[in-house]
Design a protein around this motif. Structure first.
Motif, PDB file in Angstrom:
ATOM      1  N   THR A 204      -8.865  -6.355   0.465  1.00  0.00           N
ATOM      2  CA  THR A 204      -8.038  -5.647   1.442  1.00  0.00           C
ATOM      3  C   THR A 204      -7.277  -4.508   0.779  1.00  0.00           C
ATOM      4  O   THR A 204      -7.190  -3.397   1.311  1.00  0.00           O
ATOM      5  CB  THR A 204      -7.056  -6.626   2.101  1.00  0.00           C
ATOM      6  N   THR A 208      -7.970  -0.491   1.559  1.00  0.00           N
ATOM      7  CA  THR A 208      -6.853   0.244   2.161  1.00  0.00           C
ATOM      8  C   THR A 208      -6.496   1.484   1.344  1.00  0.00           C
ATOM      9  O   THR A 208      -5.999   2.472   1.886  1.00  0.00           O
ATOM     10  CB  THR A 208      -5.623  -0.677   2.305  1.00  0.00           C
ATOM     11  N   LYS A 242       1.029  -0.172   4.860  1.00  0.00           N
ATOM     12  CA  LYS A 242      -0.333  -0.354   5.372  1.00  0.00           C
ATOM     13  C   LYS A 242      -1.002  -1.572   4.734  1.00  0.00           C
ATOM     14  O   LYS A 242      -1.675  -2.358   5.418  1.00  0.00           O
ATOM     15  CB  LYS A 242      -1.176   0.895   5.099  1.00  0.00           C
ATOM     16  N   ALA A 246      -2.184  -4.942   6.538  1.00  0.00           N
ATOM     17  CA  ALA A 246      -3.593  -5.335   6.465  1.00  0.00           C
ATOM     18  C   ALA A 246      -3.740  -6.771   5.948  1.00  0.00           C
ATOM     19  O   ALA A 246      -4.603  -7.528   6.417  1.00  0.00           O
ATOM     20  CB  ALA A 246      -4.361  -4.370   5.571  1.00  0.00           C
TER      21      ALA A 246
END
Length: 305
Positions: A204, A208, A242, A246
Motif C-alpha cells: 500500500t 501510494t 493519503k 489507504a
C-alpha cells in the motif's frame, strides 16, 4: 507496483568531445540503443552528469580548458557521481596515459579514429556490467519479506538525496510509520498473519508513492519509512495522510488493538532544508521524535513539525 515490475528504460550515455564530428559519429552508433546526451567541454560535462546521472560516459581526454583527466577526477570525487563508469576516448597510444586513466577511475579506453565494431562492443560490455551490478544491488537492497526497499537502501537514498537537495536548495521530507499494537496483533492472530499484514501495508505504501523519486522502505520490524525529495512540509503531510487513509481502507481486522478494531498506523513527519555541512541523520531523528509523539499521544495519528 514494485520496481521490478517497471519497464526498463534505455541506458543513458553521455558523450563528451570538443569536436562535433566525433559526437555525431558516436551518436549515430548508439542512438538506437541508448538515450544519448552530448557535451562539448568539461564544465558542460560535469553539469550534465549531475543532471542526468548517466550510466556511462564516453570522455575525450584532450579538450581545451578542462581536460578529460580533470573531468574524471572531479566526477570520481563527487559522491553523487562517483559510481558512473567512464571510458576515455583518445588519439594517443601512450601506455603511461592509460595507466594514469585507470588510476583516475576509468574502466576502459577507446582509441581514435574509433572503430565502430570495437566501440560498440566495449560500450555494450560496460552497460551490461552496469545492468548486472544494478540487479545485484537491487536484490541486496530489497526487504525479503515485503518486497520493498530495506533500511540499507533507505539510508543510501537518504544520503544521496540529502546532498542533491543541498545542491539544488530544495527541502527534503520523510516520515516514519509504525503499525499500532503490532505485537498484540501477532499474539492474537499469529506470526503468519502478522507477516501478511506487513506485506499488505508495504504494498500500500509502495503504490501510494507515485513519484519515481519517492521511496518507501521497511525500516525494521513493523516500522516503515518514506523519503520525499523536493517535498515541503505541506506536501509531506498530504502524502502521509493519503498513506494513512489507504492503510485504513485495507480494513485489516485487529481485535486486540487499543485504538480501533482494525489495523491503524502512527506517523511522524519531518522536513528539513539540507546543507552540505549538515547531517542527514537529523532528518531521521526528527521524524522519529514525531513518531514517538504520535504514539505517546494515543497512536492512530500523524505528528509533524
Amino acid at each position: 507496483m514494485n520496481t521490478t515490475d517497471k519497464p526498463r528504460s534505455l541506458p543513458k550515455l553521455l558523450i563528451v568531445d570538443d569536436q562535433p564530428i566525433n559526437i555525431r559519429v558516436a551518436h549515430e552508433l548508439f542512438r538506437h540503443d541508448c538515450e544519448v546526451y552530448m557535451a562539448t567541454n568539461g564544465e558542460q560535462a560535469l553539469a550534465k552528469a549531475r543532471a542526468l546521472l548517466p550510466d556511462l560516459i564516453l570522455l575525450d581526454v584532450v579538450m581545451p580548458g578542462m581536460s578529460g583527466h580533470e573531468v574524471c577526477q572531479r566526477i570520481k570525487a563527487d559522491p553523487l557521481l562517483a559510481d558512473i563508469a567512464i571510458i576515455f576516448v583518445t588519439a594517443h597510444y601512450d601506455e603511461a596515459d592509460e595507466v594514469r586513466g585507470f588510476e583516475l577511475g576509468a574502466v576502459d579506453f577507446i582509441h581514435k579514429p574509433i572503430n565502430p565494431t570495437i566501440t560498440r562492443v566495449r560500450v555494450h560490455n560496460q552497460l551490461l556490467l552496469k545492468q548486472q551490478r544494478d540487479q545485484l544491488r537491487s536484490i541486496a537492497l530489497m526487504d525479503g519479506l515485503t518486497g520493498i526497499a530495506n533500511r540499507r537502501k533507505f539510508e543510501t537514498a537518504l544520503n544521496r538525496n540529502w546532498l542533491q537537495c543541498a545542491r539544488d536548495r530544495k527541502p527534503l521530507s520523510m516520515f516514519m510509520i509504525d503499525v499500532d499494537y503490532f505485537k498484540k496483533y501477532n499474539d492474537h492472530y499469529g506470526h503468519q498473519e502478522g507477516d501478511n499484514c506487513l506485506k499488505q501495508i508495504a504494498q500500500t505504501i509502495d503504490t501510494t508513492l507515485v513519484r519515481p523519486s519517492d521511496l518507501g522502505a521497511r525500516f525494521g520490524g513493523e516500522e516503515f519509512a518514506c523519503l520525499l525529495p523536493g517535498t515541503d512540509r505541506q506536501g509531506a503531510l498530504y502524502v502521509a495522510a493519503k498513506i494513512e487513509q489507504a492503510i485504513r481502507a485495507l480494513a485489516i481486522p485487529h481485535q486486540a488493538s487499543d485504538v480501533a478494531n482494525q489495523v491503524t498506523v502512527s506517523i511522524g513527519c519531518s522536513t528539513l532544508s539540507p546543507t552540505p555541512q549538515s547531517d542527514a541523520q537529523q532528518l531521521i531523528a526528527q521524524a522519529d521524535e514525531h513518531l514517538y509523539n504520535a504514539k505517546n499521544n494515543g497512536r492512530n495519528q500523524i505528528s509533524a513539525d
